[in-house]
Motif scaffolding. Structure first.
Motif, PDB file in Angstrom:
ATOM      1  N   GLY A 118       0.817  -1.220   0.238  1.00  0.00           N
ATOM      2  CA  GLY A 118      -0.090   0.006  -0.023  1.00  0.00           C
ATOM      3  C   GLY A 118       0.642   1.297  -0.009  1.00  0.00           C
ATOM      4  O   GLY A 118       1.956   1.167   0.578  1.00  0.00           O
ATOM      5  N   TRP A 119       0.480   2.223  -0.638  1.00  0.00           N
ATOM      6  CA  TRP A 119       1.087   3.519  -0.828  1.00  0.00           C
ATOM      7  C   TRP A 119       0.189   4.774  -0.802  1.00  0.00           C
ATOM      8  O   TRP A 119      -0.731   4.834  -1.532  1.00  0.00           O
ATOM      9  N   ARG A 120       0.098   5.413   0.509  1.00  0.00           N
ATOM     10  CA  ARG A 120      -0.853   6.406   0.646  1.00  0.00           C
ATOM     11  C   ARG A 120      -2.289   6.209   0.158  1.00  0.00           C
ATOM     12  O   ARG A 120      -3.063   6.698  -0.655  1.00  0.00           O
ATOM     13  N   ASP A 121      -2.980   5.148   1.032  1.00  0.00           N
ATOM     14  CA  ASP A 121      -4.269   4.706   0.538  1.00  0.00           C
ATOM     15  C   ASP A 121      -4.634   3.969  -0.772  1.00  0.00           C
ATOM     16  O   ASP A 121      -5.716   3.836  -1.032  1.00  0.00           O
ATOM     17  N   ARG A 122      -3.399   3.735  -1.390  1.00  0.00           N
ATOM     18  CA  ARG A 122      -3.509   3.191  -2.703  1.00  0.00           C
ATOM     19  C   ARG A 122      -2.813   1.954  -2.766  1.00  0.00           C
ATOM     20  O   ARG A 122      -1.714   1.632  -2.393  1.00  0.00           O
ATOM     21  N   ALA A 123      -3.625   0.704  -3.115  1.00  0.00           N
ATOM     22  CA  ALA A 123      -2.967  -0.598  -2.926  1.00  0.00           C
ATOM     23  C   ALA A 123      -2.496  -1.153  -4.342  1.00  0.00           C
ATOM     24  O   ALA A 123      -3.020  -0.906  -5.382  1.00  0.00           O
ATOM     25  N   ALA A 144      11.263   0.841   0.439  1.00  0.00           N
ATOM     26  CA  ALA A 144      11.287   2.306   0.114  1.00  0.00           C
ATOM     27  C   ALA A 144      10.131   3.196   0.735  1.00  0.00           C
ATOM     28  O   ALA A 144       9.935   4.164   0.328  1.00  0.00           O
ATOM     29  N   GLY A 145       9.427   2.371   1.587  1.00  0.00           N
ATOM     30  CA  GLY A 145       8.378   3.288   2.365  1.00  0.00           C
ATOM     31  C   GLY A 145       7.073   2.525   2.258  1.00  0.00           C
ATOM     32  O   GLY A 145       6.256   3.165   2.996  1.00  0.00           O
ATOM     33  N   ALA A 146       6.865   1.680   1.524  1.00  0.00           N
ATOM     34  CA  ALA A 146       5.335   1.108   1.047  1.00  0.00           C
ATOM     35  C   ALA A 146       4.914   0.477   2.244  1.00  0.00           C
ATOM     36  O   ALA A 146       5.762  -0.213   3.007  1.00  0.00           O
ATOM     37  N   GLU A 147       3.663   0.208   2.548  1.00  0.00           N
ATOM     38  CA  GLU A 147       3.127  -0.425   3.810  1.00  0.00           C
ATOM     39  C   GLU A 147       2.974  -2.117   2.968  1.00  0.00           C
ATOM     40  O   GLU A 147       2.431  -2.375   2.003  1.00  0.00           O
ATOM     41  N   TYR A 148       3.105  -2.874   3.914  1.00  0.00           N
ATOM     42  CA  TYR A 148       3.180  -4.343   3.785  1.00  0.00           C
ATOM     43  C   TYR A 148       1.960  -4.818   3.930  1.00  0.00           C
ATOM     44  O   TYR A 148       1.388  -4.931   4.847  1.00  0.00           O
ATOM     45  N   PHE A 149       1.304  -5.592   2.656  1.00  0.00           N
ATOM     46  CA  PHE A 149       0.258  -6.486   2.844  1.00  0.00           C
ATOM     47  C   PHE A 149       0.602  -7.951   3.074  1.00  0.00           C
ATOM     48  O   PHE A 149       0.310  -8.677   3.785  1.00  0.00           O
ATOM     49  N   SER A 150       1.064  -8.306   2.161  1.00  0.00           N
ATOM     50  CA  SER A 150       1.668  -9.772   1.670  1.00  0.00           C
ATOM     51  C   SER A 150       2.566  -9.965   0.539  1.00  0.00           C
ATOM     52  O   SER A 150       2.736  -9.221  -0.348  1.00  0.00           O
ATOM     53  N   ASP A 151       3.181 -11.198   0.657  1.00  0.00           N
ATOM     54  CA  ASP A 151       4.117 -11.546  -0.481  1.00  0.00           C
ATOM     55  C   ASP A 151       3.456 -12.871  -0.850  1.00  0.00           C
ATOM     56  O   ASP A 151       4.007 -13.585  -1.793  1.00  0.00           O
ATOM     57  N   GLU A 152       2.414 -13.318  -0.281  1.00  0.00           N
ATOM     58  CA  GLU A 152       1.667 -14.491  -0.709  1.00  0.00           C
ATOM     59  C   GLU A 152       0.224 -14.430  -1.466  1.00  0.00           C
ATOM     60  O   GLU A 152      -0.003 -15.045  -2.417  1.00  0.00           O
ATOM     61  N   TYR A 153      -0.548 -13.520  -0.700  1.00  0.00           N
ATOM     62  CA  TYR A 153      -1.971 -13.738  -1.104  1.00  0.00           C
ATOM     63  C   TYR A 153      -2.402 -12.271  -1.062  1.00  0.00           C
ATOM     64  O   TYR A 153      -2.180 -11.399  -0.219  1.00  0.00           O
ATOM     65  N   ALA A 154      -3.281 -11.850  -2.256  1.00  0.00           N
ATOM     66  CA  ALA A 154      -4.131 -10.669  -2.344  1.00  0.00           C
ATOM     67  C   ALA A 154      -5.486 -11.121  -1.766  1.00  0.00           C
ATOM     68  O   ALA A 154      -5.993 -11.989  -2.506  1.00  0.00           O
ATOM     69  N   VAL A 155      -5.759 -10.549  -0.431  1.00  0.00           N
ATOM     70  CA  VAL A 155      -7.265 -11.089   0.035  1.00  0.00           C
ATOM     71  C   VAL A 155      -8.103 -10.032  -0.406  1.00  0.00           C
ATOM     72  O   VAL A 155      -8.199  -8.909   0.193  1.00  0.00           O
ATOM     73  N   LEU A 156      -9.049 -10.389  -1.283  1.00  0.00           N
ATOM     74  CA  LEU A 156      -9.957  -9.597  -1.942  1.00  0.00           C
ATOM     75  C   LEU A 156     -11.311  -9.379  -1.282  1.00  0.00           C
ATOM     76  O   LEU A 156     -11.886 -10.889  -1.342  1.00  0.00           O
ATOM     77  N   ASP A 157     -12.089  -8.719  -1.071  1.00  0.00           N
ATOM     78  CA  ASP A 157     -13.596  -8.513  -0.551  1.00  0.00           C
ATOM     79  C   ASP A 157     -14.467  -8.044  -1.684  1.00  0.00           C
ATOM     80  O   ASP A 157     -13.986  -8.020  -2.780  1.00  0.00           O
ATOM     81  N   THR A 158     -15.790  -8.248  -1.293  1.00  0.00           N
ATOM     82  CA  THR A 158     -16.878  -7.938  -2.704  1.00  0.00           C
ATOM     83  C   THR A 158     -16.939  -6.517  -3.110  1.00  0.00           C
ATOM     84  O   THR A 158     -17.181  -6.545  -4.155  1.00  0.00           O
ATOM     85  N   GLN A 159     -16.083  -5.587  -2.323  1.00  0.00           N
ATOM     86  CA  GLN A 159     -16.170  -4.334  -2.846  1.00  0.00           C
ATOM     87  C   GLN A 159     -14.773  -4.055  -3.353  1.00  0.00           C
ATOM     88  O   GLN A 159     -14.746  -2.990  -4.138  1.00  0.00           O
ATOM     89  N   GLY A 160     -13.760  -4.920  -3.723  1.00  0.00           N
ATOM     90  CA  GLY A 160     -12.595  -4.666  -4.470  1.00  0.00           C
ATOM     91  C   GLY A 160     -11.523  -4.095  -3.440  1.00  0.00           C
ATOM     92  O   GLY A 160     -10.607  -3.715  -4.063  1.00  0.00           O
ATOM     93  N   TYR A 161     -11.809  -4.251  -2.281  1.00  0.00           N
ATOM     94  CA  TYR A 161     -10.785  -3.806  -1.356  1.00  0.00           C
ATOM     95  C   TYR A 161      -9.801  -4.934  -0.882  1.00  0.00           C
ATOM     96  O   TYR A 161     -10.234  -6.260  -0.956  1.00  0.00           O
ATOM     97  N   VAL A 162      -8.479  -4.772  -0.799  1.00  0.00           N
ATOM     98  CA  VAL A 162      -7.652  -5.871  -0.552  1.00  0.00           C
ATOM     99  C   VAL A 162      -7.356  -5.584   1.089  1.00  0.00           C
ATOM    100  O   VAL A 162      -7.074  -4.677   1.494  1.00  0.00           O
ATOM    101  N   HIS A 163      -7.081  -7.007   1.637  1.00  0.00           N
ATOM    102  CA  HIS A 163      -6.995  -7.089   3.139  1.00  0.00           C
ATOM    103  C   HIS A 163      -5.554  -7.629   3.163  1.00  0.00           C
ATOM    104  O   HIS A 163      -4.792  -8.446   2.491  1.00  0.00           O
ATOM    105  N   SER A 164      -4.994  -7.183   4.519  1.00  0.00           N
ATOM    106  CA  SER A 164      -3.674  -7.914   4.922  1.00  0.00           C
ATOM    107  C   SER A 164      -3.519  -9.346   5.187  1.00  0.00           C
ATOM    108  O   SER A 164      -4.563 -10.082   5.512  1.00  0.00           O
ATOM    109  N   PHE A 165      -2.574 -10.046   4.415  1.00  0.00           N
ATOM    110  CA  PHE A 165      -2.192 -11.261   4.976  1.00  0.00           C
ATOM    111  C   PHE A 165      -0.659 -11.354   5.118  1.00  0.00           C
ATOM    112  O   PHE A 165      -0.097 -11.814   4.343  1.00  0.00           O
TER     113      PHE A 165
END
Length: 275
Positions: A118-123, A144-165
């Motif tokens: 993630g980078w400034r609320d953009r995934a 480089a400063g980005a927020e870490y979600f995962s290096d294995e899975y993008a976890v997507l909900d029904t609204q197209g948002y990605v959650h941390s793994f």
């Protein structure tokens, strides 16, 4: 399964991860403490439900004696997934099996094989399987400063948002298949604490000596790239297609080879700034 259920179990617990209810039991007190570090991210203990989605049973081996081999055995339901004299091997097999089953069985989310930052609320999602270099690129982005979600899975909900793994980043030693696990704290990074809207989907592969060049692709191509890497694509095709389509329609889709991770990371963060 009835034969396993008739055994005497010393301890057991139930937990939930991404909506999947899981039970674990062992025939030796204290054994389950050794599995805690192997549980999926975002797990929480729950009261035992009437029925769990997954049940793991660990027959704990003892110390080896002359002419006697005492195996560690793990079952998923009635099926044996590992039989070994090395407890570390059992724990590693359990961890991989559990993560994959959570990805397959979750009804709240779909799981895409991908790196995510993630980078400034953009995934940014980087879909891809093993050996495409996504973990190395994710590491460079986090450094480089980005927020870490995962290096294995993008976890997507029904609204197209990605959650941390947010498991540790698994980086291969150059020229070998050996993996080293890097915690986000050890590389000076930050873990994402909230879901983000997916703004960029990047399909890329490392090419030695290349300069990173990414070309714009259509949302339809982005959907196809996500579906191709979806864990439950065969088991829940309609749900996977609906969520990946919604995710792609609101994102910039890029494709192309990349060069060294640091150079690619700088370019990608600039793109995210402008998206």
């Amino acid at each position: 399964m009835q034969k396993i259920d008739r055994l005497v179990w010393a301890e057991g617990t139930c937990f939930e991860s991404y909506g999947v209810k899981i039970g674990i039991r062992a025939r030796q007190d204290g054994a389950l403490d050794r599995l805690c570090a192997s549980l999926p991210p975002s797990w929480k203990i729950i009261e035992p439900p009437r029925k769990v989605d997954l049940l793991y049973s660990w027959l704990v081996g003892g110390e080896s004696r002359p002419n006697v081999r005492s195996f560690d055995i793990m079952y998923e339901g009635a099926g044996r997934i590992v039989r070994t004299l090395k407890t570390e091997e059992l724990i590693e097999t359990f961890e991989k099996n559990l993560r994959l089953n959570v990805a397959l069985l979750s009804k709240r989310f779909i799981f895409i094989h991908a790196g995510v930052i993630g980078w400034r609320d953009r995934a940014l999602i980087i879909p891809g399987r093993t050996f495409t270099g996504k973990s190395t690129l994710v590491e460079a982005l986090v450094r480089a400063g980005a927020e870490y979600f995962s290096d294995e899975y993008a976890v997507l909900d029904t609204q197209g948002y990605v959650h941390s793994f947010a498991k540790p980043i698994s980086v291969r030693t150059p020229g070998t298949l050996k993996q080293e696990e890097l915690t986000i704290a050890n590389i000076g990074g930050r873990t994402a604490e909230r879901p983000m809207k997916v703004k960029v989907i990047l399909v890329t592969r490392y090419r030695q000596g290349a300069k990173s060049r990414f070309r714009k692709a259509s949302p339809g191509q982005g959907t196809l790239d996500l579906v191709a890497n979806a864990v439950a694509a065969r088991g829940a095709p309609s749900r996977v297609l609906a969520i990946t389509r919604k995710t792609s329609m609101g994102a910039l889709v890029l494709r192309g080879a990349r060069g060294e991770a640091r150079e690619a990371a700088e370019q990608l963060l600039t793109i995210l700034e402008q998206t």
